[in-house]
Enzyme design. Structure first.
Site: not given
Ligand code: GLP
Length: 243
Positions: A67, A136, A138, A143
């Site tokens: 992304d 959440n 995702h 989402e």
């Molecule tokens: C973001 C990214 C996701 C990632 C998520 C969790 O929203 N787009 O790909 O998995 O955060 O992030 P973290 O690893 O910092 O908890």
């Protein structure tokens, strides 16, 4: 599904890096599906260390990232392109022209998304997709509520994601409200999936993702349907599962 229990973040990172490096060693011209966020940083550091020791060679590897924020380009230090360059690509011998991330600077959503689906098809599909987990549930920026059959698309980020990601920005107001993300369909088409999860704040989402109902309301729950899913999670993330 295979679940590896790690002691902590560091142990999770090392185990995840082991799995990614095995992929690179077994198939030197593999396509890695990569992720951003704090979860994969430790695994990337480990891969860099092994590369520097001469144990890993990225010269034939291709990567496609999940992304990118809409509106942010490589020069913005909050962009996922910047993140990938500074946390991995700048430190290994990957050919940067073989690293792909949705084009955040392309404001024509349809064009940006079609081009990215095309990239994924042209590289021949993803051998292993690394995923973190949002609080959440995702994955990527899919989402809750996003249809499983979607490919790359533009999402409106939820308040909870903006809240979770604001730590990387000067202020909450600076967090982009939209992002381009691979869809669930792109993710599920990867040959293998590696989900890494660390910390108590993810425990509920992880439990629901792996053992709850399969529903778009918790996007990661779809991973239960993947035929080659590996989960590496630390004790805190697994605390609601391992009684
Ligand atoms: C973001 C990214 C996701 C990632 C998520 C969790 O929203 N787009 O790909 O998995 O955060 O992030 P973290 O690893 O910092 O908890």
């Amino acid at each position: 599904m295979i679940i590896y229990k790690a002691k902590n973040y560091q142990d999770m990172s090392r185990k995840a890096a082991n799995i990614l490096s095995a992929q690179i060693i077994m198939k030197p011209d593999c396509v890695l599906g990569l992720a951003t966020g704090s979860s994969p940083v430790g695994a990337y550091q480990q891969l860099i260390e092994w590369y520097k020791k001469g144990d890993l060679d990225f010269c034939r590897v291709t990567s496609v990232n999940l992304d990118e924020y809409k509106g942010l380009g490589p020069d913005s230090d909050q962009s996922y392109r910047y993140f990938m360059n500074s946390n991995l690509f700048d430190h290994v011998n990957i050919d940067i022209s073989h690293t792909f991330i949705p084009n955040g600077l392309e404001l024509d959503t349809k064009k940006a998304c079609c081009e990215y689906n095309e990239v994924i098809a042209q590289v021949g599909g993803i051998d292993i997709q690394l995923l973190g987990l949002g609080n959440n549930g995702h994955i990527g920026f899919n989402e809750p509520g996003v249809a499983f059959e979607r490919e790359t698309h533009c999402v409106d980020l939820t308040e909870s994601t903006i809240e979770a990601n604001k730590r990387f920005f000067a202020s909450e107001a600076d967090v982009p409200r939209q992002a381009y993300t691979m869809g669930i369909k792109n993710i599920m088409q990867a040959k293998k999936i590696l989900l890494i999860v660390s910390g108590k704040s993810k425990a509920q989402a992880l439990k629901e993702a792996l053992y709850g109902p399969i529903t778009p309301l918790l996007p990661a729950s779809v991973l239960q349907l993947h035929s080659d899913l590996t989960v590496v999670a630390d004790e805190e993330a697994l605390s609601l599962i391992d009684k």
